[in-house]
Enzyme design. Structure first.
Site, PDB file in Angstrom:
ATOM      1  CG  ASN A   7      36.624  31.945  41.552  1.00 22.13           C
ATOM      2  OD1 ASN A   7      36.637  31.095  42.446  1.00 22.13           O
ATOM      3  ND2 ASN A   7      37.630  32.761  41.332  1.00 22.13           N
ATOM      4  CE  LYS A  14      36.633  37.261  43.248  1.00 20.62           C
ATOM      5  NZ  LYS A  14      38.008  36.952  43.121  1.00 20.62           N
ATOM      6  NE  ARG A  91      40.529  29.804  40.921  1.00 25.54           N
ATOM      7  CZ  ARG A  91      40.896  30.335  42.071  1.00 25.54           C
ATOM      8  NH1 ARG A  91      40.023  31.006  42.789  1.00 25.54           N
ATOM      9  NH2 ARG A  91      42.108  30.210  42.514  1.00 25.54           N
ATOM     10  CG  HIS A 180      48.286  31.682  41.695  1.00 23.07           C
ATOM     11  ND1 HIS A 180      49.310  32.067  42.522  1.00 23.07           N
ATOM     12  CD2 HIS A 180      47.153  32.152  42.257  1.00 23.07           C
ATOM     13  CE1 HIS A 180      48.822  32.730  43.560  1.00 23.07           C
ATOM     14  NE2 HIS A 180      47.515  32.793  43.424  1.00 23.07           N
ATOM     15  CG  HIS A 208      49.528  35.160  40.203  1.00 25.08           C
ATOM     16  ND1 HIS A 208      48.463  35.095  39.320  1.00 25.08           N
ATOM     17  CD2 HIS A 208      48.981  35.498  41.403  1.00 25.08           C
ATOM     18  CE1 HIS A 208      47.336  35.388  39.958  1.00 25.08           C
ATOM     19  NE2 HIS A 208      47.631  35.637  41.230  1.00 25.08           N
ATOM     20  CG  LEU A 209      54.611  39.076  41.868  1.00 30.97           C
ATOM     21  CD1 LEU A 209      55.686  40.151  41.741  1.00 30.97           C
ATOM     22  CD2 LEU A 209      55.142  37.880  42.658  1.00 30.97           C
ATOM     23  N   GLY A 210      50.158  38.823  43.985  1.00 29.86           N
ATOM     24  CA  GLY A 210      48.936  39.461  44.500  1.00 29.86           C
ATOM     25  C   GLY A 210      48.923  39.309  46.005  1.00 29.86           C
ATOM     26  CG  ASN A 211      46.061  38.839  49.813  1.00 31.34           C
ATOM     27  OD1 ASN A 211      46.964  39.286  50.532  1.00 31.34           O
ATOM     28  ND2 ASN A 211      44.955  38.324  50.281  1.00 31.34           N
ATOM     29  NE  ARG A 241      47.798  31.690  51.660  1.00 33.07           N
ATOM     30  CZ  ARG A 241      47.395  31.736  50.396  1.00 33.07           C
ATOM     31  NH1 ARG A 241      48.259  31.597  49.400  1.00 33.07           N
ATOM     32  NH2 ARG A 241      46.121  31.907  50.125  1.00 33.07           N
ATOM     33  CG  LEU A 332      53.084  43.951  44.246  1.00 36.42           C
ATOM     34  CD1 LEU A 332      52.868  45.293  44.935  1.00 36.42           C
ATOM     35  CD2 LEU A 332      53.910  43.041  45.153  1.00 36.42           C
ATOM     36  N   GLY A 333      51.903  42.770  40.831  1.00 35.67           N
ATOM     37  CA  GLY A 333      52.717  42.646  39.615  1.00 35.67           C
ATOM     38  C   GLY A 333      52.246  43.550  38.494  1.00 35.67           C
ATOM     39  CG  ASN A 335      47.638  47.513  39.519  1.00 37.19           C
ATOM     40  OD1 ASN A 335      47.272  48.164  38.562  1.00 37.19           O
ATOM     41  ND2 ASN A 335      46.983  46.454  39.964  1.00 37.19           N
ATOM     42  CD  GLU A 384      43.423  33.464  38.000  1.00 42.54           C
ATOM     43  OE1 GLU A 384      43.261  34.644  38.376  1.00 42.54           O
ATOM     44  OE2 GLU A 384      43.701  32.546  38.770  1.00 42.54           O
TER      45      GLU A 384
HETATM   46  P1  ADP Z   1      44.261  38.101  45.192  1.00 43.83           P
HETATM   47  O1  ADP Z   1      45.392  37.154  45.460  1.00 43.83           O
HETATM   48  O2  ADP Z   1      43.409  38.362  46.386  1.00 43.83           O
HETATM   49  O3  ADP Z   1      43.504  37.821  43.900  1.00 43.83           O
HETATM   50  P2  ADP Z   1      45.153  40.492  43.821  1.00 43.83           P
HETATM   51  O4  ADP Z   1      45.785  39.878  42.644  1.00 43.83           O
HETATM   52  O5  ADP Z   1      43.892  41.263  43.643  1.00 43.83           O
HETATM   53  O6  ADP Z   1      45.001  39.463  45.000  1.00 43.83           O
HETATM   54  O7  ADP Z   1      46.246  41.455  44.495  1.00 43.83           O
HETATM   55  C1  ADP Z   1      46.015  42.138  45.660  1.00 43.83           C
HETATM   56  C2  ADP Z   1      47.318  42.841  46.090  1.00 43.83           C
HETATM   57  O8  ADP Z   1      47.745  43.706  45.025  1.00 43.83           O
HETATM   58  C3  ADP Z   1      47.132  43.695  47.337  1.00 43.83           C
HETATM   59  O9  ADP Z   1      48.175  43.461  48.266  1.00 43.83           O
HETATM   60  C4  ADP Z   1      47.251  45.099  46.793  1.00 43.83           C
HETATM   61  O10 ADP Z   1      47.858  45.935  47.714  1.00 43.83           O
HETATM   62  C5  ADP Z   1      48.141  44.945  45.592  1.00 43.83           C
HETATM   63  N1  ADP Z   1      47.922  46.097  44.700  1.00 43.83           N
HETATM   64  C6  ADP Z   1      46.840  46.368  43.955  1.00 43.83           C
HETATM   65  N2  ADP Z   1      46.980  47.570  43.337  1.00 43.83           N
HETATM   66  C7  ADP Z   1      48.192  48.051  43.708  1.00 43.83           C
HETATM   67  C8  ADP Z   1      48.939  49.233  43.425  1.00 43.83           C
HETATM   68  N3  ADP Z   1      48.447  50.175  42.638  1.00 43.83           N
HETATM   69  N4  ADP Z   1      50.154  49.371  43.993  1.00 43.83           N
HETATM   70  C9  ADP Z   1      50.650  48.431  44.814  1.00 43.83           C
HETATM   71  N5  ADP Z   1      49.993  47.300  45.108  1.00 43.83           N
HETATM   72  C10 ADP Z   1      48.797  47.102  44.579  1.00 43.83           C
END
Ligand code: ADP
Length: 400
Positions: A7, A14, A91, A180, A208-211, A241, A332-333, A335, A384
């Site tokens: 990737n 990665k 990827r 995604h 899918h809840l991340g950055n 964003r 986030l989703g 964790n 992925e």
């Molecule tokens: P990317 O889109 O960069 O791949 P990730 O899927 O790694 O992102 O998600 C990153 C986000 O997940 C960050 O905003 C981070 O704060 C959040 N996150 C990771 N661990 C936790 C946690 N334990 N509690 C709350 N948010 C978390």
């Protein structure tokens, strides 16, 4: 069969090496600061200590060559020689309309991918550089491309078209693509497996809840709509964003502030989202902490984020004419039980109940709805890389 998954980003890369006889990860790692001072490779072989290489890496070819050296190193390696790698899966963010499936790469295909690159000028070129570098270093090894957009190619025109003059779709391919996709596909399939149900009978919303964040409606195993659009800027509020907003704001800013396209693009992609609202951070951990200490704008950013996700879940349940499961994945989703709980607040009318004890988990596969829930709630950590390795294995076997 051993498969290397790559990737490649503009300055990072990665990788994961899989043994596909049992889908075990043999080693994984990350190269950072390619082409910048301070290049570093962190190699993590399974069952051995991590190994760090700090040496100048002016380009992706040098970086990949060092990855291959680490993988086959007598002490930190996991294979004897790069010849043991059967195939490499890459990827690629954007496959345009052309690629609704992963493909085995040929010279012609790589040229076509160059053409698709104009749709993803930030993301596709580094991946192509990675492909070229790998081909130079491993000229006999088959390579595949797995696209973030492919899974969403099952959307109907009514879901993917924008209400612009039709000619702009024909001339410039302006439409919703969604991203995604590999993640949404993996977690929806895994959710059906965990529930011991046939995905072809299910209506699933995957979050899918991340950055970067997106929501997809998966009806009978196929994506019917997704929140990201022509670019990954659309849909949910993200780390930096905007997600959806009135497009007239763009022309307003250009006219009133004299900003050019680049300045507005930078504002919408880099300075907005939960960072822009809170003024604190784009990282949800920081926001949860600040909000718990009474920081009002952090709380507002979180509330706006939760509300937007909730609306999309409702919209896709309506678009699918029902709902069997909601799946949460990514940083986030996976964790944050707090985020899951807040998003689901008010959606109980769908017919679910949260099992608080099961929801307390972080980063593990779990069905966190109660036994009696009509709609099931799940956390499925995304994978992925495994999907890319599986597609690569399938394509290589089909060719053999
Ligand atoms: P990317 O889109 O960069 O791949 P990730 O899927 O790694 O992102 O998600 C990153 C986000 O997940 C960050 O905003 C981070 O704060 C959040 N996150 C990771 N661990 C936790 C946690 N334990 N509690 C709350 N948010 C978390």
């Amino acid at each position: 069969m051993k498969i290397l998954v790559i990737n490649a980003g503009s300055s990072s890369l990665k990788y994961q090496l899989y043994d596909m006889t049992n889908e075990a990860v043999l080693a994984k790692g990350l190269v950072e600061r390619i082409g910048i001072e301070g290049s570093v490779l962190t190699h993590r072989p399974e069952g051995k200590d991590k190994h760090i290489v700090k040496t100048p890496m002016p380009d992706h070819k040098v970086a990949i060559s060092l990855v291959l050296d680490s993988l086959s190193d007598p002490s930190v390696g996991v294979i004897q020689s790069p010849d043991e790698i059967t195939a490499v899966g890459h990827r690629i963010v954007h496959g345009g309309e052309k690629y609704s499936k992963s493909v085995l790469l040929s010279k012609e295909l790589i040229q076509e991918l160059d053409e698709v690159s104009k749709l993803a000028p930030l993301h596709n070129p580094p991946a192509l550089i990675g492909i070229h570098a790998c081909q130079e270093l491993m000229p006999k090894t088959p390579m595949t491309a797995v696209f973030d957009t492919s899974f969403h190619q099952t959307m109907e025109p009514s879901a993917y078209m924008y209400a612009l003059p039709y000619e702009l779709y024909e001339s410039d391919k302006i439409r919703r693509y969604g991203f995604h996709g590999t993640s949404h596909k993996y977690v929806s399939q895994r959710a059906a497996e965990l529930l011991i149900r046939n995905i072809e009978d299910m209506k699933i919303v995957t979050c899918h809840l991340g950055n970067g964040s997106s929501v997809t409606g998966v009806k009978y195993g196929k994506a019917i709509d997704t929140s990201m659009g022509f670019t990954p800027l659309a849909g949910l509020i993200m780390g930096t964003r905007t997600g959806d907003m009135d497009p007239a704001i763009v022309t307003y800013l250009m006219a009133e502030k004299g900003w050019d396209a680049k300045a507005v693009d930078n504002l919408m992609n880099k300075k907005s989202g939960v960072l822009g609202i809170s003024g604190v951070s784009s990282d949800f951990r920081d926001l949860e902490k600040a909000a718990s200490e009474g920081h009002k704008r952090s709380q507002l950013a979180l509330d706006m984020f939760y509300y937007r996700v909730r609306k999309y879940i409702g919209a896709y349940a309506a678009a699918m004419g029902g709902l069997d499961a909601i799946v949460f994945t990514a940083g986030l989703g996976e964790n944050s039980p707090e985020a899951r709980e807040e998003i689901l607040k008010g959606l109980e009318f769908f017919g679910f109940e949260v099992d608080q004890e099961k929801d307390a988990c972080r980063g593990k596969e779990v069905v966190f709805s109660t036994e009696g829930s009509k709609v099931k709630l799940l956390v499925v950590p995304t994978n992925e890389e495994l999907m890319i390795a599986r597609d690569t294995k399938e394509l290589v076997q089909a060719e053999a």
